[in-house]
Design an enzyme around this catalytic site. Structure first.
Site, PDB file in Angstrom:
ATOM      1  N   ASP D  61      13.758 -31.130 -62.297  1.00 39.40           N
ATOM      2  CA  ASP D  61      13.543 -32.435 -61.676  1.00 39.40           C
ATOM      3  C   ASP D  61      12.126 -32.568 -61.104  1.00 39.40           C
ATOM      4  O   ASP D  61      11.540 -33.653 -61.117  1.00 39.40           O
ATOM      5  CB  ASP D  61      14.578 -32.678 -60.563  1.00 39.40           C
ATOM      6  N   ASN D 135      10.975 -40.963 -56.097  1.00 41.50           N
ATOM      7  CA  ASN D 135      12.042 -40.478 -55.221  1.00 41.50           C
ATOM      8  C   ASN D 135      11.929 -41.023 -53.800  1.00 41.50           C
ATOM      9  O   ASN D 135      12.785 -41.781 -53.365  1.00 41.50           O
ATOM     10  CB  ASN D 135      12.013 -38.941 -55.148  1.00 41.50           C
ATOM     11  N   THR D 176      19.728 -38.924 -53.465  1.00 47.18           N
ATOM     12  CA  THR D 176      20.463 -37.665 -53.460  1.00 47.18           C
ATOM     13  C   THR D 176      19.599 -36.469 -53.048  1.00 47.18           C
ATOM     14  O   THR D 176      20.052 -35.328 -53.124  1.00 47.18           O
ATOM     15  CB  THR D 176      21.072 -37.384 -54.852  1.00 47.18           C
TER      16      THR D 176
END
Lengths: 278, 278, 278, 278
Positions: D61, D135, D176
């Site tokens: 990621d 993000n 998340t």
């Protein structure tokens, strides 16, 4: 110790097969073993054969919780035997029982006294009921009440008034139950503290408070709507007690009674926590 | 706009004194003003006079919530008038109403469409009820059930199975209600998302999930104990609906209906949040 | 008691005006009053005049916290005098001081011993530092570390390994500080327990754990990335201690030292909580 | 599509063995495949060969996050290929890649546009930097600052002023990550909302707020102590940006740019959530 008394839960141990095996095993070791096979979670006390030195409870955490209440005042140590996976209250699995019994017969064990809580319910200033709990007391909204008003006091000072689904007052033993679901902390089960945790409070500031063993909690149900009569219910270790209405009060404090659990294994609460929760 | 219809709550506005003052004020301004004085939160729909361009609801957030359900499908914008302190749903206080009415008569206002949710209840595979809510649906344990088993799915995939007191599915408008008490997030009320928040889940991993407007949530009540029949109940905006038993399913999704709220003042949701919560 | 020693914080009490007033007041009452005017939060111990029976600390909670560390081992009771609003550590406001001093001179007061924590830092197996804290120890990520790996043990058993911003270990006195911000519980400050609370753990299961006074916590910093050297820092009551690198360990337990606070007023921790937090 | 460009992370794919295998596989299928082997997370943009229709990012990621920033403005869809376990950003594992490539060559795929956020940093009223993130942005205390003062505004209204470790503003994609650790909600990654979550706020009332795509957040660092100069730092997707001092402001809003992710598999966000978190 050489005098045992088994509390058997027929719903968990069908036909008491396991109970009989354990009795047989104990007898072969030359010790006494009586059986109580009328287990019913609603029974509040049972006759314990004279000379009993150890009570074996076969079942899950629910069975052990009910047995603890039945045994209040006896001060005979209790060993929880889990039929399934390790529980918070059962110290030994069936597979390890034989080894543990050997240790008990050689008096090689320790007793861990777990605190219990007492709740006194007052209606119109009169004591209406007294309950004892090893895990927790919950005062929850009931029936058509969407929410109840609660006035919570500690040692005579009002700490908060809030609308909520209810409030939990729990022991360290009960901290990993409903308290944890409601956001409360885990407490080392050997501690003597107890905890107040609000259940879904409308207030953003209501938090869990860990209390000292001398502290006294009071919870009063308050009328918060003009057109609906609020109704709450107190439950102790999951069993329902009296209904509560606005003005009714509950006083909760550490009981003089304890539940003496036998610790025969080296499994620490940390290991149980890790296995069960984390 | 020059054609108003007041929904008056006699429990909040005794003898309809305020309602009559408002009607008088509107009439003097040369506009039409009808009154519905049979308000009852359990009524599901009412007759709206033809030509009505604006519905004034006098009362607190509870009255406005009930009115929103009664008006579903009418698409006539609603203005909440708060008798007490500023609410989340009422846009104007009584003190500022006169100024607001002037703006409305000059067509100086905006309409904020708030999303609603639809819930379909299935029993043995058959649709047993359909509900609509502006705030939230709650599926809660009921009666003697200490805890219920819930299987929660999103768009056909099971996201979690847990034991809990229940689950909340709410709109942005409802996010500051029960959802917030249960630990859920606040959502800007103009958003089209909705949220699932578990109520006291036994699982440590269950969290609030904010969903997209196309998402479909399913909640199934599950049997978790062999000896007790679990019972749950669905409620919508605080009103009780059907009882639910193991195997019953609820499907929840964004409704095609919205509640059009009149925004005549400059008060933002941020200011209301700050005043009400922070 | 009739022999006082004032620890004065010149940053809070400019030109020591208040300090001199208090000294003057005490002298008129016929008691001894010495002054320490070299207060500096980085000083770790100070000389206390022989015969001192009570130490008055003038300032906010920060000043009292620093004074508590300087006084470790003296066992002379401390009274915190708040210059601003009521604090968690100061028992008396300036306005009520005169009345309190009268009570002290008549020996009408109680002493509340608050527990302290000791932390030992180990690097390559060697003890590198020992700290004492009245509020808390924090082990936080530092410098370019976005997150650190922590292996947390209780009494020799690993309870959890997680990635986090850090971990707090606090006393009941410190429970209303950083611990509360990180989601930990409030603890009655007379308790002897202490608490571990993770700071923003990546794990959904990490929770606050309340420990017994005999428990020993170990925290080890772990390497979690191959390309970055993690760096953490331990702080005690807000002061920075050593940097910590992967493999470094910290052992934290209840200290043998306590801070004896004078309780001359009837204000309970419940009242302070309510005023400060709720 | 038949023109691919691989971004290869040599730290994850030693000697580019996997990258070369994939290139070989794509070439045999008759498609073009270029490789970028100078991957460095600190590079802010790269040259993309003309005609590129799909960018394959091989790594975890972190690699995909860095690639997304490098590719801003290109609008070429990106496929994340995970070398380890399923990630939140990688859509396909190495084992399933062959099947996925077949689908891509047959133009059988969907593109999911994930929102990004823009942050503008202002110092003395002048724009000092602009960042973009897929993000999250974090504004954290830095250096010797134990805590920072933050004034948070939404659409020009101050929502809260609090002392905290910091504040997170994240996209659904980032929900998340750090946001979840700090207690924020999970958001369906296809949503256009973004979220503010305070990090360890001293205020008990500070909560996560989910915002609409038009909302504008402002965060100002405030001086809270007289004797220490607070210092904060802004980071974007885990990379450090400018230091922030009292008076400095950050304005955060939904970017006009998106990251187009290829969805070739049927794995839903619900399934990924369940596998990764629950």
């Amino acid at each position: 110790m050489n005098n045992f008394f088994i509390i058997a839960n027929k719903q968990k141990d069908i036909n008491l097969e396991i109970t009989e095996q354990i009795r047989h095993h104990i007898s072969r070791l030359g010790a006494v073993c009586n059986i109580y096979d009328q287990y019913d979670r609603d029974v509040s006390s049972i006759d314990i054969p004279e000379g009993t030195q150890c009570i074996l409870v076969i079942g899950g955490d629910g069975t052990i919780l009910a047995a603890a209440r039945m045994l209040v005042g006896s001060n005979i140590p209790l060993l929880g035997i889990n039929l399934g996976t390790l529980g918070f209250l059962a110290d030994v699995n069936l597979a390890d029982l034989s080894k543990t019994l050997d240790l008990l017969l050689q008096d090689q064990y320790q007793v861990e006294n777990r605190i219990m809580l007492t709740a006194e319910v007052y209606k119109q200033g009169e004591k209406a009921a007294t309950y004892i709990a090893l895990n927790d007391f919950n005062i929850n909204r009931f029936g058509a009440s969407r929410v109840i008003g609660l006035k919570v006091g500690i040692n005579g000072s009002v700490i908060d008034r809030y609308r909520a689904d209810g409030v939990i007052v729990c022991t360290p033993t009960g901290s990993t139950g409903y308290n944890l679901s409601a956001g409360g902390p885990i407490i080392n089960p050997t501690c003597k503290n107890f905890v107040i945790t609000p259940i879904c409070p409308h207030s953003l500031t209501a938090r869990s408070i860990v209390l000292a063993k001398e502290d006294i909690v009071t919870v009063e149900v308050e009328q918060i709507r003009s057109n609906i009569k609020e109704e709450a219910i107190i439950s102790f270790d999951g069993r329902e007690g009296l209904s509560l209405f606005p003005g009714d009060q509950v006083k909760i404090y550490k009981s003089q009674e304890v539940t003496p659990f036998i610790k025969a294994t080296e499994v620490s609460f940390v290991q149980i926590l890790k296995e069960k929760l984390l």
